[in-house]
Design a protein around this motif. Structure first.
Motif, short mmCIF file in Angstrom:
data_model
loop_
_atom_site.label_atom_id
_atom_site.label_comp_id
_atom_site.label_asym_id
_atom_site.label_seq_id
_atom_site.Cartn_x
_atom_site.Cartn_y
_atom_site.Cartn_z
N LEU A 1 0.86 -1.17 0.00
CA LEU A 1 0.00 0.00 0.00
C LEU A 1 0.90 1.22 0.00
O LEU A 1 1.63 1.46 0.95
CB LEU A 1 -0.91 0.00 1.23
N ARG A 2 0.90 1.93 -1.13
CA ARG A 2 1.80 3.07 -1.32
C ARG A 2 3.26 2.68 -1.08
O ARG A 2 4.03 3.41 -0.47
CB ARG A 2 1.39 4.24 -0.43
N GLY A 3 3.61 1.50 -1.53
CA GLY A 3 4.99 1.04 -1.44
C GLY A 3 5.36 0.36 -0.15
O GLY A 3 6.46 -0.21 -0.04
N GLU A 4 4.47 0.37 0.85
CA GLU A 4 4.74 -0.28 2.13
C GLU A 4 4.06 -1.64 2.18
O GLU A 4 2.86 -1.73 1.90
CB GLU A 4 4.24 0.59 3.29
N PRO A 5 4.78 -2.72 2.50
CA PRO A 5 4.16 -4.05 2.54
C PRO A 5 3.00 -4.11 3.52
O PRO A 5 3.05 -3.51 4.59
CB PRO A 5 5.32 -4.95 3.00
N THR A 6 1.96 -4.81 3.13
CA THR A 6 0.80 -4.99 4.00
C THR A 6 0.65 -6.42 4.48
O THR A 6 -0.27 -6.73 5.23
CB THR A 6 -0.50 -4.59 3.27
N LEU A 7 1.54 -7.29 4.05
CA LEU A 7 1.46 -8.69 4.46
C LEU A 7 2.87 -9.20 4.68
O LEU A 7 3.70 -9.18 3.77
CB LEU A 7 0.74 -9.52 3.39
N THR A 8 3.14 -9.64 5.90
CA THR A 8 4.49 -10.08 6.27
C THR A 8 4.42 -11.34 7.11
O THR A 8 3.63 -11.42 8.06
CB THR A 8 5.22 -8.98 7.08
N PHE A 9 5.23 -12.32 6.77
CA PHE A 9 5.38 -13.49 7.61
C PHE A 9 6.55 -13.26 8.56
O PHE A 9 7.63 -12.85 8.13
CB PHE A 9 5.65 -14.74 6.77
N VAL A 10 6.29 -13.48 9.85
CA VAL A 10 7.29 -13.25 10.89
C VAL A 10 7.60 -14.59 11.55
O VAL A 10 6.71 -15.26 12.07
CB VAL A 10 6.79 -12.24 11.94
N VAL A 11 8.89 -14.96 11.52
CA VAL A 11 9.32 -16.25 12.08
C VAL A 11 10.42 -15.97 13.11
O VAL A 11 11.45 -15.38 12.77
CB VAL A 11 9.87 -17.18 10.98
N ARG A 12 10.17 -16.38 14.33
CA ARG A 12 11.16 -16.19 15.40
C ARG A 12 11.94 -17.50 15.58
O ARG A 12 11.35 -18.55 15.87
CB ARG A 12 10.47 -15.80 16.71
N VAL A 13 13.24 -17.42 15.38
CA VAL A 13 14.10 -18.60 15.40
C VAL A 13 15.02 -18.53 16.61
O VAL A 13 15.68 -17.51 16.85
CB VAL A 13 14.93 -18.69 14.10
N GLY A 14 15.05 -19.62 17.37
CA GLY A 14 15.87 -19.67 18.57
C GLY A 14 17.33 -19.97 18.24
O GLY A 14 17.70 -20.22 17.09
N PRO A 15 18.21 -19.92 19.25
CA PRO A 15 19.64 -20.16 19.04
C PRO A 15 19.95 -21.52 18.42
O PRO A 15 20.95 -21.67 17.72
CB PRO A 15 20.23 -20.04 20.45
N THR A 16 19.09 -22.51 18.68
CA THR A 16 19.35 -23.85 18.13
C THR A 16 18.77 -24.04 16.73
O THR A 16 18.91 -25.11 16.14
CB THR A 16 18.73 -24.91 19.06
N GLY A 17 18.10 -23.02 16.20
CA GLY A 17 17.49 -23.12 14.89
C GLY A 17 16.04 -23.57 14.92
O GLY A 17 15.42 -23.72 13.86
N ALA A 18 15.50 -23.76 16.11
CA ALA A 18 14.09 -24.16 16.23
C ALA A 18 13.19 -22.94 16.10
O ALA A 18 13.55 -21.83 16.53
CB ALA A 18 13.85 -24.84 17.57
#
Length: 334
Positions: A291-308
């Motif tokens: 929307l006006r160049g700003e993303p309106t849909l984002t996938f957010v993935v939080r990854v721990g130190p072990t890669g989980a």
């Protein structure tokens, strides 16, 4: 597409077959006639049962579990056969061939094709290819595709003798609208390509509730993405350029299955990594949803130190009021 549209399209596909008993006849419809209509609607709806079997985090469910094998060309005959068996169990004496053939047509043209023509896309080549294909003609829920089908169904319900004609007229109007969108998509794609002759790739995407206004993204040399809007009556209006180098994401994060799934979905990805305590939070946006160049849909993935994967979610650009403010072009609230 949404399930209401799938079902109504399935009914219309079933109505395309000339019935054994004329709709205005005083005779009752034959078992085959009734089985064809029931099976066509079932075949148009059954692929979405995969949502009931979905397991995993929010990103995996949204991108991998849904629109999987049940949405593939390879699996379409199985869906058609299941719909045929159910319909024939309800209407004894119905003939196999017309019910099965109409069910197969319904899977292909009332479910797989409508999913394919949306901006979200679908994986119709499974299990041979995991590629998510999209024609980008409409958004997932387009009321102007559905409304003629609903009106046709309403007239068919009130005037039983004219039910087939009403359903097919609504279907023709809906498909004429889709055809007009295809023509607009082609014209605007050429216009954006002319505005960015140096672009490596150009794509035009549908905007919600709009026929003439579309979004576009152009991939420029140097890992730069240009995002903007284009209408039938004007030149492309660039809103933003974003530097999106492919090497921005560390290799160990790329190997996380959930992150890999989100990257496979994003055709014009904008990726950022933020430290959150001992974890890292990967934000994968796709500029085709902007929307006006700003993303309106984002996938957010939080990854721990072990890669989980500690957490995974889908962010849709803020609240309705925030999206409205951005649509009006008002400055960000601090």
């Amino acid at each position: 597409m949404d399930n209401l549209t799938h079902g109504l399209l399935g009914w219309a596909v079933g109505a395309l077959r000339r019935p054994d008993v004329a709709p205005d006849s005083p005779e009752r419809a034959s078992p085959t006639d009734r089985a064809v209509l029931v099976a066509s609607v079932l075949a148009a709806e059954l692929p979405d049962l995969d949502t009931l079997l979905a397991r995993g985090d929010a990103v995996t469910v949204a991108l991998h579990a849904h629109r999987g094998l049940s949405h593939s060309l390879f699996f379409a005959p199985v869906v058609a056969l299941a719909a045929t068996l159910i319909a024939r169990a309800c209407f004894r004496g119905a003939r196999w061939q017309p019910v099965l053939l109409t069910s197969l047509a319904s899977v292909l043209f009332a479910h797989l094709l409508p999913d394919l023509w949306t901006g979200w896309g679908t994986r119709v080549l499974l299990p041979f290819s995991d590629a998510r294909l999209s024609l980008d003609w409409t958004v997932v829920v387009d009321p102007w595709v559905t409304l003629p089908l609903v009106i046709g169904a309403g007239v068919a319900w009130r005037k039983r003798a004219l039910w087939r004609k009403a359903v097919l007229v609504g279907f023709a109007c809906s498909m004429a609208y889709v055809g007009a969108r295809v023509a607009v998509w082609g014209a605007l794609t050429r216009r954006v390509a002319q505005a960015y002759p140096q672009a490596e790739a150009v794509r035009v995407f549908p905007a919600p509730l709009s026929f003439s206004a579309w979004r576009y993204v152009a991939r420029l040399p140097g890992s730069t993405l240009a995002a903007g809007d284009v209408t039938l009556l004007g030149a492309p209006r660039e809103a933003r350029q974003v530097s999106a180098p492919e090497e921005a994401l560390p290799e160990d994060l790329r190997d996380v299955p959930t992150v890999r799934e989100a990257l496979a979905w994003a055709r014009f990805p904008v990726v950022t990594v933020k430290p959150v305590g001992p974890d890292r939070e990967v934000h994968i946006a796709d500029l085709r949803y902007h929307l006006r160049g700003e993303p309106t849909l984002t996938f957010v993935v939080r990854v721990g130190p072990t890669g989980a994967v500690e957490d995974a979610r889908l962010e849709r650009g803020g609240s309705a009021s925030e999206l409205l403010r951005r649509w009006r072009g008002e400055p960000r609230a601090e």
